[in-house]
Motif scaffolding. Structure first.
Motif, PDB file in Angstrom:
ATOM      1  N   SER A  89      44.855 -50.506 -24.429  1.00 24.74           N
ATOM      2  CA  SER A  89      44.860 -49.890 -23.101  1.00 24.74           C
ATOM      3  C   SER A  89      43.431 -49.655 -22.594  1.00 24.74           C
ATOM      4  O   SER A  89      43.133 -49.913 -21.420  1.00 24.74           O
ATOM      5  CB  SER A  89      45.628 -48.567 -23.144  1.00 24.74           C
ATOM      6  OG  SER A  89      45.575 -47.912 -21.897  1.00 24.74           O
ATOM      7  N   ARG A  92      41.817 -53.046 -21.609  1.00 28.46           N
ATOM      8  CA  ARG A  92      42.329 -53.518 -20.315  1.00 28.46           C
ATOM      9  C   ARG A  92      41.727 -52.718 -19.162  1.00 28.46           C
ATOM     10  O   ARG A  92      41.448 -53.277 -18.089  1.00 28.46           O
ATOM     11  CB  ARG A  92      43.853 -53.409 -20.311  1.00 28.46           C
ATOM     12  CG  ARG A  92      44.531 -54.491 -21.162  1.00 28.46           C
ATOM     13  CD  ARG A  92      46.018 -54.310 -21.220  1.00 28.46           C
ATOM     14  NE  ARG A  92      46.633 -55.414 -21.965  1.00 28.46           N
ATOM     15  CZ  ARG A  92      47.909 -55.428 -22.347  1.00 28.46           C
ATOM     16  NH1 ARG A  92      48.700 -54.387 -22.050  1.00 28.46           N
ATOM     17  NH2 ARG A  92      48.394 -56.467 -23.005  1.00 28.46           N
ATOM     18  N   LYS A  93      41.519 -51.438 -19.386  1.00 26.04           N
ATOM     19  CA  LYS A  93      40.871 -50.645 -18.343  1.00 26.04           C
ATOM     20  C   LYS A  93      39.426 -51.106 -18.141  1.00 26.04           C
ATOM     21  O   LYS A  93      38.942 -51.181 -17.000  1.00 26.04           O
ATOM     22  CB  LYS A  93      40.907 -49.161 -18.738  1.00 26.04           C
ATOM     23  CG  LYS A  93      40.462 -48.221 -17.615  1.00 26.04           C
ATOM     24  CD  LYS A  93      40.437 -46.781 -18.097  1.00 26.04           C
ATOM     25  CE  LYS A  93      41.825 -46.286 -18.485  1.00 26.04           C
ATOM     26  NZ  LYS A  93      41.794 -44.844 -18.845  1.00 26.04           N
ATOM     27  N   SER A  96      39.473 -54.159 -16.078  1.00 27.06           N
ATOM     28  CA  SER A  96      39.736 -53.894 -14.663  1.00 27.06           C
ATOM     29  C   SER A  96      38.459 -53.487 -13.926  1.00 27.06           C
ATOM     30  O   SER A  96      38.308 -53.766 -12.737  1.00 27.06           O
ATOM     31  CB  SER A  96      40.791 -52.788 -14.530  1.00 27.06           C
ATOM     32  OG  SER A  96      40.296 -51.546 -15.023  1.00 27.06           O
ATOM     33  N   LEU A 108      39.971 -58.082 -26.190  1.00 25.92           N
ATOM     34  CA  LEU A 108      41.390 -57.941 -25.878  1.00 25.92           C
ATOM     35  C   LEU A 108      42.213 -59.017 -26.580  1.00 25.92           C
ATOM     36  O   LEU A 108      43.300 -58.741 -27.108  1.00 25.92           O
ATOM     37  CB  LEU A 108      41.593 -58.015 -24.362  1.00 25.92           C
ATOM     38  CG  LEU A 108      43.044 -57.891 -23.870  1.00 25.92           C
ATOM     39  CD1 LEU A 108      43.643 -56.557 -24.284  1.00 25.92           C
ATOM     40  CD2 LEU A 108      43.111 -58.071 -22.360  1.00 25.92           C
ATOM     41  N   THR A 112      45.223 -58.299 -29.371  1.00 25.70           N
ATOM     42  CA  THR A 112      46.610 -58.706 -29.087  1.00 25.70           C
ATOM     43  C   THR A 112      47.049 -59.916 -29.894  1.00 25.70           C
ATOM     44  O   THR A 112      48.235 -60.239 -29.895  1.00 25.70           O
ATOM     45  CB  THR A 112      46.759 -59.021 -27.591  1.00 25.70           C
ATOM     46  OG1 THR A 112      45.798 -60.020 -27.214  1.00 25.70           O
ATOM     47  CG2 THR A 112      46.522 -57.769 -26.761  1.00 25.70           C
TER      48      THR A 112
END
Length: 704
Positions: A89, A92-93, A96, A108, A112
């Motif tokens: 999380s 991903r922030k 962004s 990332l 994953t």
């Protein structure tokens, strides 16, 4: 009145354009407090209000980059704690905020991605020969007992469909060896190792067997040329290290450096070139990178107070102003002076000023630089201004005169914040910082309005973890000055003295606070292969990998009974060909191989004394095989370039036999050029006095 109102409105509009918006100020305050989401929200609002203002866009970009770095750092901490979902999380922030950052995308993907199954690493492919031997069998099923070496090679060749040829100095000796369940190349390697030979394929169906001697290797060994293009290292920096690592005992590799392409070209044996490729692959790594956040705040306060009576002049003066003419010589006679008239005298009294001045000034300097740099490289940051400081020198008007002509020159002094940092990234995710921070400011003016520059400097070496913040505070300066001026005798009277004195009070306070936080954004890319050792192939074991061992019990040699007065006897200078730099010391060994016993021996050597100089001759291990101190003779004549070596067996009827190092020649290179070290004559006899004959070689050395 209308014109004045319109002018006020125009000035207000211009002032509003020049002043930064409230949203920007709120975002700046949030950024200072590291409230990234709030800062981004206010900066975006300020950008929407005035899209043409570049300051707002740059502030928004800076805040998003800082927010992404902060989230990525939090993700790494969470990943180390095993909190995978929270780490994903945060990454991903971070993406962004900074979508084009490949480091965040790779992190990332790593979080994953499913854990990969362990697979066997692929075998490294080295330089392949221009052709391969075409054998008719995969495994050899042969075993020999007391067979001649030449016959063993011939039988092996017929078994595998390969023709063997032999060098003229090949020695045919009896040998016992088991080659069962071996490949053809392994069988050849074992045979060569047992008999002190090496092989060289000539074509797909022919192999030559050669004695393992430096001169023969120089003659027969296959060489390869390969160019390596370096990405991170400087080719000139690795030249000497690479030459030392792949150098053999009989020659140095040929290495050519291309500065324009930053490439290394190597000419040597395939094994040496393969080793150089592995070393360069491990050395040519990209350096790590860090981002260093600095927060520097300097708060200073100056308070000045002046109260009391200030006398304009500190002296009382008087003069005579009587009538009459002023004498030419400047002297009055007493009879001409009218002492009785008070109008003939004038008296000057000091003027008095009542001062009540008070000054209170606050200064705040805040700098938040973000510096990105490479590990072990200097990072410099300077922001401020250059202040001219006058320097006066005196020179004479004429040659030989007194230095009294003033000449004013100006030097420019840097005033501001000067930061020098050298980071070093450790594999434990820590960073060592060599700090040198200097904060200078103008603290006032002195004589002739020369600026007074105050300096605060910090030099330190600290080691911090990734994302750890270090606070440096306490650089506090508190200075208070008080001075009292007035009329002597009156300024000290209580209450009344204030009417005849002046008090100056100056209070100056300065505090500097510094925080520093390093963030590791890239480390040296190390793999599992980098932690494994590199096995260097032993010369003579061609075709044998590093994980294969040669069982000693699988082969044995049986020396033939020597015939009286015969047998192949050799004295070899080792190495036979090599290079050496000027002014360097090097050694040449005298290797003796014989099947007969030697009772006494003397040999003469020659060399070029203008290129090399013989410093010493040391006794080898062969002379000590009898267990006693053998008389050893050495005579060095560097002027003629000659040396004589001799030895005698101390045991009657018994001599030296076998092979080994007879002596070691210690030379020193004197001048560039090519020189030959040759054995000009050998005189040897057996224990019973029969003469012995020896074959010799010469060693050639190139001094560069």
């Amino acid at each position: 009145m209308k014109k004045a109102a319109a002018l006020i409105m125009i000035m207000g509009a211009l002032w509003g354009c020049a002043v930064l918006s409230r949203s920007y100020k709120q975002g700046n305050a949030a950024e200072i407090n590291k409230q990234w989401e709030e800062a981004i929200k206010y900066y975006e609002k300020a950008t929407l209000e005035n899209p043409r203002e570049a300051v707002y866009r740059l502030a928004l970009m800076r805040a998003k980059t800082s927010a992404g770095l902060f989230c990525a750092q939090q993700a790494r901490v969470l990943a180390e704690q095993g909190k995978k979902e929270e780490a994903v999380s945060e990454v991903r922030k971070a993406l962004s905020y900074d979508p084009l950052n490949r480091i965040y995308a790779d992190e990332l993907a790593a979080l994953t991605r499913e854990p990969a199954k362990k697979t066997e690493p692929a075998a490294e492919k080295g330089i392949e020969a221009p052709f391969k031997l075409k054998v008719t069998v995969e495994k050899v099923q042969l075993k020999f007992t007391d067979a001649q070496l030449r016959s063993i090679f011939q039988v092996l060749g017929k078994y595998a469909g390969i023709n063997f040829v032999f060098d003229e100095q090949f020695r045919d000796v009896p040998l016992s060896i088991d080659l069962t369940d071996r490949t053809f190349e392994q069988a050849m390697s074992f045979l060569c190792l047992a008999s002190k030979n090496f092989y060289r394929p000539i074509d797909e169906k022919t192999v030559i067997i050669v004695p393992d001697q430096p001169m023969k290797r120089m003659q027969y060994e296959l060489n390869a040329i390969k160019t390596f293009y370096l990405s991170n290292l400087n080719a000139q920096d690795v030249q000497n290290s690479l030459a030392m690592m792949i150098r053999t005992q009989y020659k140095a590799p040929s290495i050519i450096i291309d500065k324009n392409l930053n490439s290394v070209t190597i000419r040597d044996t395939p094994n040496a070139v393969n080793l150089a490729e592995k070393l360069l692959r491990r050395w040519d790594k990209s350096k790590g990178e860090v981002i260093i956040d600095l927060e520097i705040m300097e708060v200073s306060r100056l308070k000045m107070q002046k109260l009391g009576i200030d006398l304009g002049q500190n002296t009382i003066s008087g003069r005579y102003s009587g009538s009459g003419t002023f004498p030419a010589d400047g002297w009055f006679g007493l009879k001409d002076i009218g002492l009785s008239k008070s109008t003939n005298y004038q008296l000057s009294l000091p003027s008095m000023f009542l001062q009540f001045l008070e000054t209170d000034a606050d200064t705040k300097i805040i700098a938040q630089p973000r510096l990105r740099g490479i590990g072990s490289e200097d990072i410099k940051y300077m922001v401020g201004q250059k202040v001219p400081v006058p320097q006066t020198t005196f020179t004479p008007f004429a040659a030989g005169g007194v230095s009294q002509q003033p000449i004013v020159n100006y030097i420019y002094q840097d005033v501001g914040i000067d930061v020098k940092i050298k980071p070093r990234i450790h594999y434990e995710k820590e960073v060592t910082l060599e700090l040198e921070i200097k904060i200078t400011s103008i603290g006032g003016t002195g004589i002739a309005d020369i600026p007074i520059i105050t300096t605060r400097e910090v030099k330190n070496i600290i080691r911090l973890k990734d994302g750890e913040t270090n606070l440096l505070a306490g650089l506090l300066k508190d200075e208070e000055r008080k001075s009292l001026k007035g009329i002597p005798g009156l300024k000290g009277v209580p209450f009344l003295g204030a009417l005849f004195s002046n008090t100056d009070t100056t209070i100056e306070q300065t505090d500097v606070i510094l925080t520093i936080t390093p963030y590791i954004i890239r480390t040296v890319p190390l793999t599992e292969e980098d932690s494994k050792p590199l096995w260097v192939d032993v010369e003579g074991l061609q075709g044998q990998t590093s994980d294969q061992a040669v069982p000693e019990e699988e082969f044995s040699t049986a020396e033939p009974e020597p015939e009286e007065g015969g047998g192949p006897n050799t004295i070899i200078l080792n190495p036979a060909n090599f290079e050496a730099p000027k002014g360097r010391e090097f050694r040449v060994s005298v290797d003796l191989r014989t099947d007969l016993e030697i009772g006494n021996m003397s040999l003469n050597l020659s060399y070029n004394p203008q290129i090399i100089k013989l410093k010493d001759v040391t006794e080898g291990g062969l002379a000590r095989q009898l267990g006693e101190k053998i008389p050893f003779l050495k005579n060095i004549d560097n002027s003629a370039g000659a040396c004589t070596i001799g030895l005698t067996s101390p045991v009657v009827g018994k001599g030296i036999k076998g092979g080994g190092i007879l002596a070691v020649l210690v030379f020193e290179s004197v001048a560039p050029g090519e020189a030959a070290i040759a054995i000009t004559s050998v005189s040897a006899n057996g224990p019973t006095g029969q003469p012995l004959q020896f074959e010799t070689n010469e060693s050639r050395v190139v001094i560069r």
